[in-house]
Design a protein around this motif. Structure first.
Motif, PDB file in Angstrom:
ATOM      1  N   UNK A 165     -22.958 -50.366   2.344  1.00 50.84           N
ATOM      2  CA  UNK A 165     -22.988 -49.868   0.968  1.00 50.84           C
ATOM      3  C   UNK A 165     -23.997 -48.727   0.899  1.00 50.84           C
ATOM      4  N   UNK A 166     -23.621 -47.645   0.252  1.00 50.10           N
ATOM      5  CA  UNK A 166     -24.520 -46.515   0.058  1.00 50.10           C
ATOM      6  C   UNK A 166     -25.376 -46.790  -1.166  1.00 50.10           C
ATOM      7  N   UNK A 167     -26.688 -46.765  -0.976  1.00 50.56           N
ATOM      8  CA  UNK A 167     -27.589 -46.983  -2.106  1.00 50.56           C
ATOM      9  C   UNK A 167     -28.401 -45.723  -2.366  1.00 50.56           C
ATOM     10  N   UNK A 168     -28.814 -45.547  -3.607  1.00 53.34           N
ATOM     11  CA  UNK A 168     -29.612 -44.398  -4.027  1.00 53.34           C
ATOM     12  C   UNK A 168     -30.887 -44.906  -4.678  1.00 53.34           C
ATOM     13  N   UNK A 169     -32.013 -44.316  -4.339  1.00 47.28           N
ATOM     14  CA  UNK A 169     -33.270 -44.792  -4.896  1.00 47.28           C
ATOM     15  C   UNK A 169     -34.304 -43.680  -4.955  1.00 47.28           C
ATOM     16  N   UNK A 170     -35.321 -43.908  -5.808  1.00 42.97           N
ATOM     17  CA  UNK A 170     -36.511 -43.076  -5.891  1.00 42.97           C
ATOM     18  C   UNK A 170     -37.542 -43.600  -4.917  1.00 42.97           C
ATOM     19  N   UNK A 171     -38.369 -42.722  -4.389  1.00 39.88           N
ATOM     20  CA  UNK A 171     -39.505 -43.195  -3.601  1.00 39.88           C
ATOM     21  C   UNK A 171     -40.744 -43.160  -4.477  1.00 39.88           C
ATOM     22  N   UNK A 172     -41.641 -44.118  -4.282  1.00 38.14           N
ATOM     23  CA  UNK A 172     -42.842 -44.190  -5.116  1.00 38.14           C
ATOM     24  C   UNK A 172     -43.778 -43.022  -4.859  1.00 38.14           C
ATOM     25  N   UNK A 173     -43.730 -42.488  -3.659  1.00 34.54           N
ATOM     26  CA  UNK A 173     -44.641 -41.397  -3.350  1.00 34.54           C
ATOM     27  C   UNK A 173     -44.103 -40.057  -3.811  1.00 34.54           C
ATOM     28  N   UNK A 174     -42.840 -39.994  -4.175  1.00 36.80           N
ATOM     29  CA  UNK A 174     -42.254 -38.720  -4.629  1.00 36.80           C
ATOM     30  C   UNK A 174     -41.249 -38.998  -5.730  1.00 36.80           C
ATOM     31  N   UNK A 175     -41.761 -39.375  -6.892  1.00 40.21           N
ATOM     32  CA  UNK A 175     -40.896 -39.692  -8.019  1.00 40.21           C
ATOM     33  C   UNK A 175     -39.992 -38.503  -8.348  1.00 40.21           C
ATOM     34  N   UNK A 176     -38.745 -38.812  -8.659  1.00 36.31           N
ATOM     35  CA  UNK A 176     -37.789 -37.782  -9.035  1.00 36.31           C
ATOM     36  C   UNK A 176     -36.951 -37.300  -7.874  1.00 36.31           C
ATOM     37  N   UNK A 177     -37.387 -37.582  -6.647  1.00 40.82           N
ATOM     38  CA  UNK A 177     -36.611 -37.184  -5.471  1.00 40.82           C
ATOM     39  C   UNK A 177     -35.737 -38.360  -5.055  1.00 40.82           C
ATOM     40  N   UNK A 178     -34.443 -38.189  -5.157  1.00 45.85           N
ATOM     41  CA  UNK A 178     -33.501 -39.258  -4.830  1.00 45.85           C
ATOM     42  C   UNK A 178     -33.217 -39.272  -3.332  1.00 45.85           C
ATOM     43  N   UNK A 179     -33.156 -40.464  -2.777  1.00 45.35           N
ATOM     44  CA  UNK A 179     -32.785 -40.620  -1.377  1.00 45.35           C
ATOM     45  C   UNK A 179     -31.618 -41.587  -1.286  1.00 45.35           C
ATOM     46  N   UNK A 180     -30.808 -41.421  -0.252  1.00 45.48           N
ATOM     47  CA  UNK A 180     -29.660 -42.290  -0.023  1.00 45.48           C
ATOM     48  C   UNK A 180     -29.709 -42.854   1.386  1.00 45.48           C
ATOM     49  N   UNK A 181     -29.194 -44.053   1.529  1.00 45.37           N
ATOM     50  CA  UNK A 181     -29.028 -44.623   2.855  1.00 45.37           C
ATOM     51  C   UNK A 181     -27.925 -45.667   2.821  1.00 45.37           C
ATOM     52  N   UNK A 182     -27.327 -45.873   3.983  1.00 46.76           N
ATOM     53  CA  UNK A 182     -26.277 -46.881   4.113  1.00 46.76           C
ATOM     54  C   UNK A 182     -26.894 -48.159   4.634  1.00 46.76           C
ATOM     55  N   UNK A 183     -26.671 -49.259   3.936  1.00 43.83           N
ATOM     56  CA  UNK A 183     -27.216 -50.545   4.361  1.00 43.83           C
ATOM     57  C   UNK A 183     -26.073 -51.543   4.505  1.00 43.83           C
ATOM     58  N   UNK A 184     -26.137 -52.435   5.475  1.00 39.13           N
ATOM     59  CA  UNK A 184     -25.056 -53.403   5.678  1.00 39.13           C
ATOM     60  C   UNK A 184     -25.074 -54.482   4.604  1.00 39.13           C
ATOM     61  N   UNK A 185     -23.903 -54.835   4.110  1.00 38.98           N
ATOM     62  CA  UNK A 185     -23.785 -55.920   3.124  1.00 38.98           C
ATOM     63  C   UNK A 185     -22.970 -57.084   3.676  1.00 38.98           C
ATOM     64  N   UNK A 186     -22.388 -56.896   4.855  1.00 34.92           N
ATOM     65  CA  UNK A 186     -21.639 -57.982   5.480  1.00 34.92           C
ATOM     66  C   UNK A 186     -21.616 -57.763   6.979  1.00 34.92           C
ATOM     67  N   UNK A 187     -21.778 -58.846   7.736  1.00 31.89           N
ATOM     68  CA  UNK A 187     -21.730 -58.741   9.192  1.00 31.89           C
ATOM     69  C   UNK A 187     -21.619 -60.119   9.815  1.00 31.89           C
TER      70      UNK A 187
END
Length: 374
Positions: A165-187
């Protein structure tokens, strides 16, 4: 909580889990002298149990794979977490798994979310994609130095029926900068060495778009060891349970109630217990309030931490379960780093007479940052 899914998969794969224990009888408060003896005996027992786990064929083989991926510190990082039952906030454990040495296990030399079969190349000492796949991620590699000397990829770690699943989040050290990463939800995970199965595991989770888990189910079998884990709930209230056994003997586990913030991106409150035999940490903690205050002070460049505030947000008793003895309680104290002189709050174990010792020193024999929240 942004990368909990990857962490949970590592939980299933590498057996980072936690336990159950009798909560009915009120513990007897130990004298300071008794408490110091019991905490050190318990710490040694924890290390002995963890050493036995780390020496199982499956963990040894996974550790060797981490070394092949230049992740030599991965097993040390995982083991440190196993030996630090004082960390009740799962978000802090997640931070440890964001360490590049740990992430190497599943992301070395490839784009996150990419499937395929990778084989260790003895000439280049890297993992090469040797076959494409749309459902699984597989690593073929030597299980130990002997196999490597003979250039045999005799270990196979397979993550099948893999869904990301592709998730989008803010980092605490750089508010306002969105980052994305793919994380496994089933295996479905299998580890084989010389065609003999050393470990099987199953994992499935439901995540919000920002990566916060709302449901998790995992199980693992590895020789004499077994693990089961679940998380469920609705709205902002969830319950998570884990049990890790060697045979019928429970070694680790937890039963925790989690209250998220309204956006489900941070943990507002956590209460319950977390046990690594024979130590149990029982009570409640407000991670977001602690995190927010420490981050605010650090961003201002000062060290004016409000310890009355911090300690009003944590109420954790430390219990020796085999004698049902109250060793002490956890509190924040100002720690001075001997390497660079920096000052920050760290967790201390406070005894009956008010004296205290750093939790990290007691449990791991090292002095370093217990709770540097960022």
């Amino acid at each position: 909580m942004k990368t909990f899914a990857r962490l949970s998969l590592l939980f299933a794969t590498l057996m980072l889990i936690m336990v159950s224990c009798n909560k009915d009888k009120k513990p007897t408060e130990l004298s300071t002298e008794q408490a110091k003896v019991e905490i050190r005996n318990a710490s040694q027992a924890v290390q002995t149990n963890m050493q036995a786990l780390m020496e199982t064929p499956a963990v040894q083989t996974l550790s060797y794979m981490a070394e092949l991926m230049d992740g030599k510190n991965a097993m040390a990082s995982l083991r440190r977490q196993l030996e630090k039952p004082g960390r009740l906030h799962l978000g802090k454990v997640i931070d440890a798994f964001r360490d590049p040495s740990v992430n190497q296990i599943f992301s070395s030399g490839k784009v996150e979310g990419e499937y395929g079969i990778y084989a260790y190349n003895f000439s280049t000492q890297t993992f090469d994609l040797v076959q494409s796949s749309t459902t699984k991620l597989e690593y073929r590699y030597p299980a130990d130095d002997a196999a490597r000397a003979q250039m045999q990829n005799n270990a196979v770690l397979t993550l099948d029926n893999l869904v990301y699943k592709i998730i989008t989040y803010d980092t605490k050290v750089s508010r306002g900068i969105k980052e994305q990463e793919a994380v496994p939800v089933k295996a479905n995970v299998t580890l084989k060495v010389n065609n003999t199965t050393q470990m099987t595991a199953n994992y499935e989770s439901t995540l919000t778009d920002s990566g916060t888990p709302t449901a998790v189910s995992a199980s693992c079998s590895m020789g004499d060891y077994s693990m089961s884990m679940s998380m469920s709930g609705s709205g902002t209230n969830y319950n998570t349970k884990e049990s890790f056994k060697k045979g019928n003997d429970e070694l680790m586990g937890h039963d925790l109630k989690i209250t998220y913030t309204s956006n489900k991106e941070e943990v507002e409150k956590m209460n319950g217990y977390y046990m690594v035999k024979p130590l149990k940490f029982d009570g409640q903690v407000f991670p977001k309030a602690i995190d927010d205050h420490i981050t605010q002070v650090e961003q201002s460049g000062g060290t004016n931490y409000d310890f009355n505030l911090l300690n009003s947000k944590i109420d954790i008793k430390v219990i020796q379960t085999e004698i049902n003895g109250l060793i002490g309680k956890l509190q924040f104290k100002l720690y001075t780093d001997p390497d660079d002189g920096s000052k920050y709050p760290s967790l201390a174990l406070v005894y009956q007479d008010g004296t205290y010792e750093w939790l990290e020193v007691i449990l791991s024999g090292e002095g370093y940052k217990v709770l540097k929240l960022k």
